[in-house]
Design a protein around this motif. Structure first.
Motif, PDB file in Angstrom:
ATOM      1  N   TYR A  40       0.692  -1.167   0.061  1.00  0.00           N
ATOM      2  CA  TYR A  40      -0.053   0.104   0.342  1.00  0.00           C
ATOM      3  C   TYR A  40       0.895   1.113  -0.109  1.00  0.00           C
ATOM      4  CZ  TYR A  40      -2.666  -3.808   2.437  1.00  0.00           C
ATOM      5  OH  TYR A  40      -3.131  -4.951   2.722  1.00  0.00           O
TER       6      TYR A  40
ATOM      7  N   TYR B 229       0.492   5.248   0.667  1.00  0.00           N
ATOM      8  CA  TYR B 229      -0.279   6.433   1.472  1.00  0.00           C
ATOM      9  C   TYR B 229       0.732   7.850   1.447  1.00  0.00           C
ATOM     10  CZ  TYR B 229      -3.002   2.798   4.043  1.00  0.00           C
ATOM     11  OH  TYR B 229      -3.692   1.431   4.257  1.00  0.00           O
TER      12      TYR B 229
ATOM     13  N   GLN C 129       0.981  11.504   3.895  1.00  0.00           N
ATOM     14  CA  GLN C 129       0.639  12.276   5.049  1.00  0.00           C
ATOM     15  C   GLN C 129       1.160  13.590   4.861  1.00  0.00           C
ATOM     16  OE1 GLN C 129       2.224  10.619   8.653  1.00  0.00           O
ATOM     17  NE2 GLN C 129       0.199  10.916   9.701  1.00  0.00           N
TER      18      GLN C 129
ATOM     19  N   LEU D  74      -3.664   9.992   7.135  1.00  0.00           N
ATOM     20  CA  LEU D  74      -3.157   9.256   5.933  1.00  0.00           C
ATOM     21  C   LEU D  74      -4.209   9.334   4.965  1.00  0.00           C
ATOM     22  CD1 LEU D  74      -2.328   5.789   7.576  1.00  0.00           C
ATOM     23  CD2 LEU D  74      -0.678   7.695   6.896  1.00  0.00           C
TER      24      LEU D  74
ATOM     25  N   PHE E 210      -4.813   7.474   1.489  1.00  0.00           N
ATOM     26  CA  PHE E 210      -4.788   6.204   0.544  1.00  0.00           C
ATOM     27  C   PHE E 210      -4.284   6.620  -0.734  1.00  0.00           C
ATOM     28  CE2 PHE E 210      -4.928   2.096  -0.955  1.00  0.00           C
ATOM     29  CZ  PHE E 210      -5.604   1.846  -1.797  1.00  0.00           C
TER      30      PHE E 210
ATOM     31  N   TYR F   2      -3.327   0.490  -3.983  1.00  0.00           N
ATOM     32  CA  TYR F   2      -2.939  -1.035  -3.461  1.00  0.00           C
ATOM     33  C   TYR F   2      -2.703  -1.932  -4.363  1.00  0.00           C
ATOM     34  CZ  TYR F   2      -5.452  -5.414  -2.082  1.00  0.00           C
ATOM     35  OH  TYR F   2      -5.486  -6.765  -1.785  1.00  0.00           O
TER      36      TYR F   2
ATOM     37  N   ASP G 145      -6.984  -1.489  -6.945  1.00  0.00           N
ATOM     38  CA  ASP G 145      -7.535   0.027  -6.493  1.00  0.00           C
ATOM     39  C   ASP G 145      -6.261   0.985  -6.837  1.00  0.00           C
ATOM     40  OD1 ASP G 145      -9.392   0.878  -3.608  1.00  0.00           O
ATOM     41  OD2 ASP G 145      -8.696   2.096  -5.686  1.00  0.00           O
TER      42      ASP G 145
ATOM     43  N   SER H 236      -7.711   3.871  -6.749  1.00  0.00           N
ATOM     44  CA  SER H 236      -8.442   5.336  -6.858  1.00  0.00           C
ATOM     45  C   SER H 236      -8.038   6.460  -5.864  1.00  0.00           C
ATOM     46  CB  SER H 236      -9.973   4.861  -6.025  1.00  0.00           C
ATOM     47  OG  SER H 236      -9.610   4.344  -4.690  1.00  0.00           O
TER      48      SER H 236
ATOM     49  N   LEU I 140       4.370   7.408   2.395  1.00  0.00           N
ATOM     50  CA  LEU I 140       4.463   5.979   3.341  1.00  0.00           C
ATOM     51  C   LEU I 140       4.193   4.899   2.491  1.00  0.00           C
ATOM     52  CD1 LEU I 140       2.625   7.480   6.585  1.00  0.00           C
ATOM     53  CD2 LEU I 140       5.219   6.694   6.356  1.00  0.00           C
TER      54      LEU I 140
ATOM     55  N   GLY J  12      -3.839  -9.031   1.484  1.00  0.00           N
ATOM     56  CA  GLY J  12      -4.729  -8.081   1.372  1.00  0.00           C
ATOM     57  C   GLY J  12      -6.052  -8.461   1.701  1.00  0.00           C
TER      58      GLY J  12
ATOM     59  N   GLN K 142      -1.041  -4.170   8.593  1.00  0.00           N
ATOM     60  CA  GLN K 142      -0.552  -3.562   7.723  1.00  0.00           C
ATOM     61  C   GLN K 142       0.947  -2.994   8.425  1.00  0.00           C
ATOM     62  OE1 GLN K 142      -2.238  -0.429   5.277  1.00  0.00           O
ATOM     63  NE2 GLN K 142      -3.914  -1.807   5.240  1.00  0.00           N
TER      64      GLN K 142
ATOM     65  N   PHE L  97       4.240  -0.648   8.323  1.00  0.00           N
ATOM     66  CA  PHE L  97       4.669   0.605   7.688  1.00  0.00           C
ATOM     67  C   PHE L  97       6.071   0.859   7.645  1.00  0.00           C
ATOM     68  CE2 PHE L  97       0.911   3.185   6.734  1.00  0.00           C
ATOM     69  CZ  PHE L  97      -0.072   2.655   7.346  1.00  0.00           C
TER      70      PHE L  97
ATOM     71  N   TYR M 246      -2.513   1.613  16.216  1.00  0.00           N
ATOM     72  CA  TYR M 246      -1.351   2.119  15.868  1.00  0.00           C
ATOM     73  C   TYR M 246      -0.896   3.277  16.593  1.00  0.00           C
ATOM     74  CZ  TYR M 246      -1.954  -0.779  11.727  1.00  0.00           C
ATOM     75  OH  TYR M 246      -1.870  -1.649  10.567  1.00  0.00           O
TER      76      TYR M 246
ATOM     77  N   PRO N 281       3.827   5.270  10.880  1.00  0.00           N
ATOM     78  CA  PRO N 281       2.917   4.667  11.953  1.00  0.00           C
ATOM     79  C   PRO N 281       3.456   3.113  12.076  1.00  0.00           C
ATOM     80  CG  PRO N 281       1.618   5.451   9.975  1.00  0.00           C
ATOM     81  CD  PRO N 281       2.902   5.684   9.488  1.00  0.00           C
TER      82      PRO N 281
ATOM     83  N   TYR O 100      -9.097  -2.587   3.153  1.00  0.00           N
ATOM     84  CA  TYR O 100      -7.670  -2.449   3.085  1.00  0.00           C
ATOM     85  C   TYR O 100      -7.113  -1.076   3.294  1.00  0.00           C
ATOM     86  CZ  TYR O 100      -8.651  -1.908  -1.587  1.00  0.00           C
ATOM     87  OH  TYR O 100      -9.470  -1.412  -2.907  1.00  0.00           O
TER      88      TYR O 100
END
Lengths: 118, 112
Positions: free
Chosen positions: A33, A35, A37, A43, A45, A48, A56, A58, A91, A98, A107, A109, B36, B44, B98
């Motif tokens: 994934y 992300y 920030q 976060l 998104f 994925y 995805d 999106s 990130l 998944g 998940q 990071f 988290y 995180p 997810y």
């Protein structure tokens, strides 16, 4: 064991340049994934991957953003013609899968890449 | 995913237990509670998660009320390195869920 790694840790670039951000997931993790920030924000998104495919996309904010994953492992996020609003911490996270039970979806990071567009 | 509510900030004395509350009154039966944390300038970090039973690992304990409408993360002996923003989220178990969405979290300050 080794966690998620990302490189570079910091990147300063000029507006209009292209940048590539790299993510090495935990070995054996099939899901990956991306992300971002922004300062003081939550976060956001982006995309994925399950294996090498991206079910995805999106969250990608514009067509200047793209990502790929090869060999079911390393992923690269590319931002073309960077803009100042692209400045953020990017990130990467990975999970064993998944989908499936709760443990496989946890998940983990990486430390992030801090991107500053001047 | 159901919404969560956390206090914006908390202080805890070093060596004492830190108890971080989270309300998730609209949680549904197939949603897990995840915690988290994010230490300044780091990514995180996963802490713990649970469904309805209390959970414990090397980092923390998670106490979930019987009605599942709230939970508490317990750091048994807080250290200065535990100073961070703690995020409580609920997530549906299933193929499509997810994306992680963090709220504002609780900023925990561990005081010497």
């Amino acid at each position: 064991g080794a966690g998620v790694s990302q490189s570079p840790s910091n990147k300063v670039t000029e507006k209009g340049k292209d940048v590539e951000l790299r993510c090495d997931p935990i070995s054996g993790h099939t899901a990956l994934y991306w992300y971002r920030q922004s300062l003081g924000q939550g976060l956001e998104f982006l995309i994925y991957f399950q294996g090498n495919s991206a079910p995805d996309k999106s969250g990608l904010p514009s067509d200047r953003f793209s990502a790929e994953r090869t060999g079911g492992s390393v992923s690269t996020l590319t931002i073309q013609r960077t803009q100042q609003e692209d400045s953020a911490v990017y990130l990467c996270a990975s999970s064993l899968s998944g989908f499936g039970d709760r443990s496989s979806k946890t998940q983990y990071f990486g430390p992030g890449t801090r991107l500053l567009v001047l | 995913d159901a919404k969560t509510t956390q206090p914006p900030s908390m202080d805890c004395a070093e060596g004492r237990a830190a108890n971080l509350p989270c309300n998730h009154s609209t949680i549904s039966g197939n949603e897990y509670v995840y915690w988290y944390r994010q230490i300044h300038s780091q990514g995180p970090q996963y802490i713990i998660h649970g469904l309805k039973n209390n959970e414990t690992n090397e980092m923390a304990s998670l106490i979930i009320t019987e009605d599942r409408k709230s939970s508490t993360l317990i750091l048994p002996h807080a250290t200065l390195r535990d100073t961070a923003v703690y995020y409580c989220i609920v997530r549906v178990r299933g193929a499509g869920s997810y994306q992680l969405t963090f709220g504002k979290g609780t900023k925990l300050s561990v005081i010497p």
